[in-house]
Design a protein around this motif. Structure first.
Motif, PDB file in Angstrom:
ATOM      1  N   ALA A 292     -19.619 -56.560 -27.057  1.00 49.43           N
ATOM      2  CA  ALA A 292     -19.678 -57.322 -28.294  1.00 49.43           C
ATOM      3  C   ALA A 292     -18.275 -57.808 -28.614  1.00 49.43           C
ATOM      4  N   SER A 293     -18.143 -59.057 -28.986  1.00 49.88           N
ATOM      5  CA  SER A 293     -16.807 -59.561 -29.285  1.00 49.88           C
ATOM      6  C   SER A 293     -16.872 -60.545 -30.436  1.00 49.88           C
ATOM      7  N   GLY A 294     -15.822 -60.624 -31.168  1.00 51.01           N
ATOM      8  CA  GLY A 294     -15.714 -61.566 -32.268  1.00 51.01           C
ATOM      9  C   GLY A 294     -14.254 -61.708 -32.630  1.00 51.01           C
ATOM     10  N   THR A 295     -13.942 -62.669 -33.431  1.00 55.22           N
ATOM     11  CA  THR A 295     -12.546 -62.938 -33.766  1.00 55.22           C
ATOM     12  C   THR A 295     -12.191 -62.340 -35.120  1.00 55.22           C
ATOM     13  N   VAL A 296     -11.100 -61.637 -35.160  1.00 59.12           N
ATOM     14  CA  VAL A 296     -10.627 -61.002 -36.387  1.00 59.12           C
ATOM     15  C   VAL A 296      -9.191 -61.440 -36.625  1.00 59.12           C
ATOM     16  N   ASP A 297      -8.880 -61.830 -37.842  1.00 53.33           N
ATOM     17  CA  ASP A 297      -7.518 -62.236 -38.177  1.00 53.33           C
ATOM     18  C   ASP A 297      -6.711 -61.025 -38.630  1.00 53.33           C
ATOM     19  N   PHE A 298      -5.632 -60.752 -37.931  1.00 55.27           N
ATOM     20  CA  PHE A 298      -4.693 -59.707 -38.342  1.00 55.27           C
ATOM     21  C   PHE A 298      -3.415 -60.435 -38.788  1.00 55.27           C
ATOM     22  N   GLU A 299      -3.327 -60.711 -40.082  1.00 51.39           N
ATOM     23  CA  GLU A 299      -2.336 -61.671 -40.543  1.00 51.39           C
ATOM     24  C   GLU A 299      -1.047 -61.042 -41.062  1.00 51.39           C
ATOM     25  N   ARG A 300      -1.068 -59.757 -41.369  1.00 53.89           N
ATOM     26  CA  ARG A 300       0.102 -59.144 -41.986  1.00 53.89           C
ATOM     27  C   ARG A 300       0.772 -58.174 -41.033  1.00 53.89           C
ATOM     28  N   PRO A 301       2.067 -57.988 -41.146  1.00 54.72           N
ATOM     29  CA  PRO A 301       2.769 -57.092 -40.230  1.00 54.72           C
ATOM     30  C   PRO A 301       2.523 -55.622 -40.518  1.00 54.72           C
ATOM     31  N   ASP A 302       2.007 -55.293 -41.695  1.00 55.04           N
ATOM     32  CA  ASP A 302       1.740 -53.898 -42.024  1.00 55.04           C
ATOM     33  C   ASP A 302       0.239 -53.708 -42.181  1.00 55.04           C
ATOM     34  N   ILE A 303      -0.185 -52.445 -42.249  1.00 56.93           N
ATOM     35  CA  ILE A 303      -1.604 -52.171 -42.401  1.00 56.93           C
ATOM     36  C   ILE A 303      -1.996 -52.416 -43.850  1.00 56.93           C
ATOM     37  N   GLY A 304      -3.007 -53.235 -44.046  1.00 60.77           N
ATOM     38  CA  GLY A 304      -3.472 -53.541 -45.391  1.00 60.77           C
ATOM     39  C   GLY A 304      -4.951 -53.866 -45.367  1.00 60.77           C
ATOM     40  N   PHE A 305      -5.521 -54.080 -46.539  1.00 60.35           N
ATOM     41  CA  PHE A 305      -6.944 -54.332 -46.670  1.00 60.35           C
ATOM     42  C   PHE A 305      -7.154 -55.692 -47.336  1.00 60.35           C
ATOM     43  N   ARG A 306      -7.881 -56.559 -46.646  1.00 61.26           N
ATOM     44  CA  ARG A 306      -8.184 -57.886 -47.192  1.00 61.26           C
ATOM     45  C   ARG A 306      -9.678 -57.974 -47.469  1.00 61.26           C
ATOM     46  N   LEU A 307     -10.049 -58.027 -48.727  1.00 63.60           N
ATOM     47  CA  LEU A 307     -11.453 -58.112 -49.105  1.00 63.60           C
ATOM     48  C   LEU A 307     -12.030 -59.431 -48.590  1.00 63.60           C
ATOM     49  N   SER A 308     -13.112 -59.355 -47.809  1.00 63.31           N
ATOM     50  CA  SER A 308     -13.686 -60.574 -47.249  1.00 63.31           C
ATOM     51  C   SER A 308     -15.116 -60.819 -47.691  1.00 63.31           C
ATOM     52  N   ARG A 309     -15.750 -59.805 -48.289  1.00 63.09           N
ATOM     53  CA  ARG A 309     -17.149 -60.011 -48.660  1.00 63.09           C
ATOM     54  C   ARG A 309     -17.590 -58.943 -49.648  1.00 63.09           C
ATOM     55  N   ILE A 310     -18.464 -59.328 -50.568  1.00 60.77           N
ATOM     56  CA  ILE A 310     -19.059 -58.393 -51.514  1.00 60.77           C
ATOM     57  C   ILE A 310     -20.574 -58.427 -51.320  1.00 60.77           C
ATOM     58  N   LEU A 311     -21.161 -57.283 -50.988  1.00 61.00           N
ATOM     59  CA  LEU A 311     -22.610 -57.180 -50.843  1.00 61.00           C
ATOM     60  C   LEU A 311     -23.148 -56.564 -52.129  1.00 61.00           C
ATOM     61  N   TYR A 312     -23.802 -57.402 -52.950  1.00 65.27           N
ATOM     62  CA  TYR A 312     -24.227 -56.952 -54.277  1.00 65.27           C
ATOM     63  C   TYR A 312     -25.358 -57.848 -54.774  1.00 65.27           C
ATOM     64  N   PRO A 313     -26.374 -57.357 -55.434  1.00 61.66           N
ATOM     65  CA  PRO A 313     -26.649 -55.926 -55.665  1.00 61.66           C
ATOM     66  C   PRO A 313     -27.464 -55.326 -54.522  1.00 61.66           C
ATOM     67  N   LEU A 314     -27.099 -54.142 -54.122  1.00 59.31           N
ATOM     68  CA  LEU A 314     -27.837 -53.367 -53.125  1.00 59.31           C
ATOM     69  C   LEU A 314     -28.111 -51.999 -53.749  1.00 59.31           C
ATOM     70  N   GLU A 315     -29.351 -51.712 -53.968  1.00 62.52           N
ATOM     71  CA  GLU A 315     -29.708 -50.505 -54.702  1.00 62.52           C
ATOM     72  C   GLU A 315     -29.380 -49.242 -53.897  1.00 62.52           C
ATOM     73  N   HIS A 316     -28.397 -48.494 -54.382  1.00 62.47           N
ATOM     74  CA  HIS A 316     -28.018 -47.205 -53.815  1.00 62.47           C
ATOM     75  C   HIS A 316     -27.848 -47.246 -52.294  1.00 62.47           C
ATOM     76  N   PRO A 317     -26.839 -47.950 -51.813  1.00 62.38           N
ATOM     77  CA  PRO A 317     -26.590 -47.989 -50.367  1.00 62.38           C
ATOM     78  C   PRO A 317     -26.042 -46.655 -49.867  1.00 62.38           C
ATOM     79  N   ILE A 318     -26.408 -46.279 -48.646  1.00 68.60           N
ATOM     80  CA  ILE A 318     -25.926 -44.996 -48.095  1.00 68.60           C
ATOM     81  C   ILE A 318     -25.156 -45.161 -46.786  1.00 68.60           C
ATOM     82  N   ALA A 319     -25.295 -46.309 -46.096  1.00 68.77           N
ATOM     83  CA  ALA A 319     -24.592 -46.471 -44.827  1.00 68.77           C
ATOM     84  C   ALA A 319     -24.667 -47.919 -44.370  1.00 68.77           C
ATOM     85  N   VAL A 320     -23.696 -48.327 -43.547  1.00 69.73           N
ATOM     86  CA  VAL A 320     -23.704 -49.604 -42.845  1.00 69.73           C
ATOM     87  C   VAL A 320     -23.551 -49.296 -41.359  1.00 69.73           C
TER      88      VAL A 320
END
Length: 649
Positions: A268-296
């Motif tokens: 499996a392959s896909g493209t991911v942007d690693f844009e910053r020189p340090d480790i950080g978190f870039r919010l890319s999507r909000i899944l809402y509303p999902l009633e009581h999620p337990i796993a992805v």
């Protein structure tokens, strides 16, 4: 005259000397046997080490086969160039530097200046692969070039003339070519053969010696064998290559050994942007509303992810599976596909079945009850998705898993359940048809077990809770793939909530509820997991904190956020804050492309983050190389990363 004064008689001296000689002979024989055993063990270790390195080399090269070549190119050939088809020879093609040029005019002829875009990316003497829309392929050499044109000659004919007719109208391309060839040749020492690796432009080298037999077996997606003679014609159906090496050890007393490895060719392959020189978190999507999620969860070969949820009222409502496109970006959870399962209520943990075997693609869900717990298997429908057409198989309910803290598959294909009710680890074995047996108690634990995940080393790691503090434990597997007694890896400064394995780095991320009420994510690197013996109190550094929920939410509320870190404008931030007022996090999950998901049970949402890593833009692929047999070798999953593909391929 006393005995001391007259000394020993000749007979007594001879007897003493004889006894001494016998003892010395026995000691010499023992030392000789020890030396022979030492040599045998040394030879075995050396042979096993070289075989392991050879397998890893072949497995790595197999995962690179076809990279940068595009469609229509046969990247795996069961022969050496110019040789006959054989089950013990292999040629792999790739374009690791992603160099490509396009013919812009005329017909390719020998020693003719041919106009190519991207000609300056090639060097004289470089080997290239010519390919076109008709799927014609021919290996050639760059004789001369300028920034605008190249002169080429075929390497597949003695005259250098081309066998195929390559024209601009057929979308002819010249691709950088790296050919790797593996084959056996006679050895100058002993009766065994040498395993040789030959790479384009590099001197061939011997990977291993004393090889008795080398066999490549080619399999399609259903595990059916493709004969070596048909591999190139049926290349599009080729999914897996199984490699078997039989080798001997120099010490003649040892029997020949063998080892088998299977490598997937369809990562499996896909493209991911690693844009910053340090480790950080870039919010890319909000899944809402999902009633009581337990796993992805997501399969390595899929472009879709699956959210498992408990519904509005977990005890009363049926659970659901929400399927979504992983690469889409949007503000809220546009429904791609939702399937409800009436017989599954109160889910607490979920995992996908191992990719190889009868459980591949199935979703296993653990549901908690007051006295009886249930494990349910959901099979994908004919399209490979989870829908109302999916078959649902429920295991017999049992009190041993009434409160399941987590579930995960071991390297041998058994399902392990962390029982909070019993404070123990249970195991379900499956027969060849995928039918489970009765749960077996494997180990008892002191504490409350929680989430469990398979590490990059093939062992299982799980969280154990003691009051307000948690700890990380490892359950390893021995050479026979049987689990061994769990051992403490490290203690946490807070309560462990969730574990997830990063498919890119191989480290574990641990969600912890700190004693100040904040939810933080710790990075448990592979070095940390292998670190000091905490049971003996040897000090080591605490794992770094990568993310703080409290700091992140505060940063959003105060507008102190970089635009690249959210998928919407700052002007929309106030409208979204009603969704993003999060007090708790309940689980972490990674998809096969390396994106991280954080789930909030009470807030009914899942946040997807792209991890900014210290690198550039990469296409991340997952390729399985699972060791099936071999003394001293643990099953493993190899993770590789490539630079983004050539545009247009």
């Amino acid at each position: 005259m006393t005995r001391d004064e007259r000394g020993y008689t000749l007979l007594e001296v001879l007897i003493a000397l004889g006894i001494t000689l016998v003892v010395m002979a026995l000691v010499a024989r023992t030392l000789r046997d020890v030396a022979r055993i030492f040599r045998a063990q040394s030879d075995l270790a050396a042979a096993s080490s070289s075989i392991t390195r050879a397998l890893d080399d072949i497995g790595y090269e197999l995962t690179l086969a076809g990279q940068g070549l595009g469609e229509g190119v046969v990247a795996v050939m069961p022969r050496v160039p110019g040789g006959e088809v054989s089950s013990f020879a292999l040629t792999l093609r790739s374009n690791p530097n992603l160099t490509a040029g396009y013919l812009t005019s005329g017909l390719i002829e020998t020693d003719t200046e041919l106009a190519f875009t991207g000609a300056d990316a090639f060097e004289p003497g470089e080997t290239v692969l010519l390919t076109d829309a008709r799927r014609s392929n021919e290996v050639a050499e760059v004789v001369k070039r300028s920034p605008l044109w190249m002169k080429l000659r075929s390497l597949e004919t003695t005259s250098g003339d081309f066998r195929n007719r390559f024209t601009q109208n057929a979308a002819t391309r010249a691709l950088g070519l790296r050919e790797v060839r593996y084959y056996l040749r006679a050895s100058g020492e002993g009766e065994g053969k040498e395993l040789v690796k030959d790479v384009t432009g590099v001197t061939s080298r011997v990977l291993a010696r004393d090889i008795i037999a080398l066999t490549f077996v080619y399999l399609d997606a259903n595990g059916k064998v493709i004969s070596a003679a048909k591999v190139e014609d049926e290349y599009s159906h080729l999914e897996t290559i199984r490699l078997k090496l039989q080798y001997s050890v120099k010490a003649g007393a040892l029997e020949p050994l063998s080892i088998v490895t299977a490598v997937s060719l369809r990562p499996a392959s896909g493209t991911v942007d690693f844009e910053r020189p340090d480790i950080g978190f870039r919010l890319s999507r909000i899944l809402y509303p999902l009633e009581h999620p337990i796993a992805v969860v997501s399969r390595p070969a899929a472009d879709r992810g699956v959210v498992v949820g408990a519904g509005t009222n977990p005890r009363r409502d049926p659970s659901y599976v929400y399927t979504f496109q992983m690469e889409q970006q949007f503000m809220s959870a546009t429904v791609d596909s939702v399937a409800f399962f009436e017989d599954v209520r109160g889910p607490v943990a979920a995992v996908l079945g191992p990719e190889r075997g009868p459980l591949a693609g199935s979703l296993f869900v653990a549901a908690a009850g007051l006295r009886i717990g249930h494990i349910t298997r959901m099979l994908p429908d004919e399209n490979g998705n989870f829908s109302s057409e999916s078959e649902v198989i429920a295991f017999d309910g049992t009190d041993v898993i009434a409160q399941a803290g987590g579930i995960a598959f071991g390297v041998e294909g058994a399902l392990y359940v962390m029982s909070q009710e019993k404070g123990a680890i249970y195991r379900y074995r499956f027969d060849s048809s995928g039918k489970p047996g009765k749960p077996e108690r494997v180990f008892g634990l002191t504490g409350t077990p929680g989430p469990v995940v398979e590490g990059s080393d093939g062992h299982l790691y799980f969280l154990l809770q003691h009051g307000q503090r948690g700890s990380v434990w490892r359950m390893a597997f021995d050479e026979t793939l049987e689990p061994v007694e769990p051992e403490l890896v490290g203690r946490l400064d807070g309560a462990g909530v969730s574990l997830a394995r990063d498919p890119v780095e191989g480290s574990l991320l641990c969600l912890v509820r700190a004693r100040n009420g904040d939810f933080v994510i710790l990075e448990l690197s592979r070095a940390w997991l292998r670190g000091a013996d905490v049971l003996e109190g040897v000090p080591r550094e605490d794992p770094p904190v990568l993310f703080s929920l409290r700091e992140w939410v505060t940063k959003l509320e105060e507008g102190r956020v970089d635009q690249s870190e959210i998928p919407f404008s700052l002007g929309e931030l106030a409208q979204k804050m009603g969704v993003l007022r999060i007090d708790n996090l309940d689980f972490l999950s990674f998809d096969s492309l390396g994106s991280l998901y954080m789930g909030a049970w009470e807030e009914n949402l899942v946040l997807k983050f792209q991890l900014a890593r210290p690198s550039r833009r990469y296409a991340v692929g997952v390729a399985a190389g699972v060791v099936e047999r071999g003394a001293g070798l643990s099953p493993m999953v190899r993770i590789h990363a490539w630079r983004e593909r050539v545009p247009g391929l």
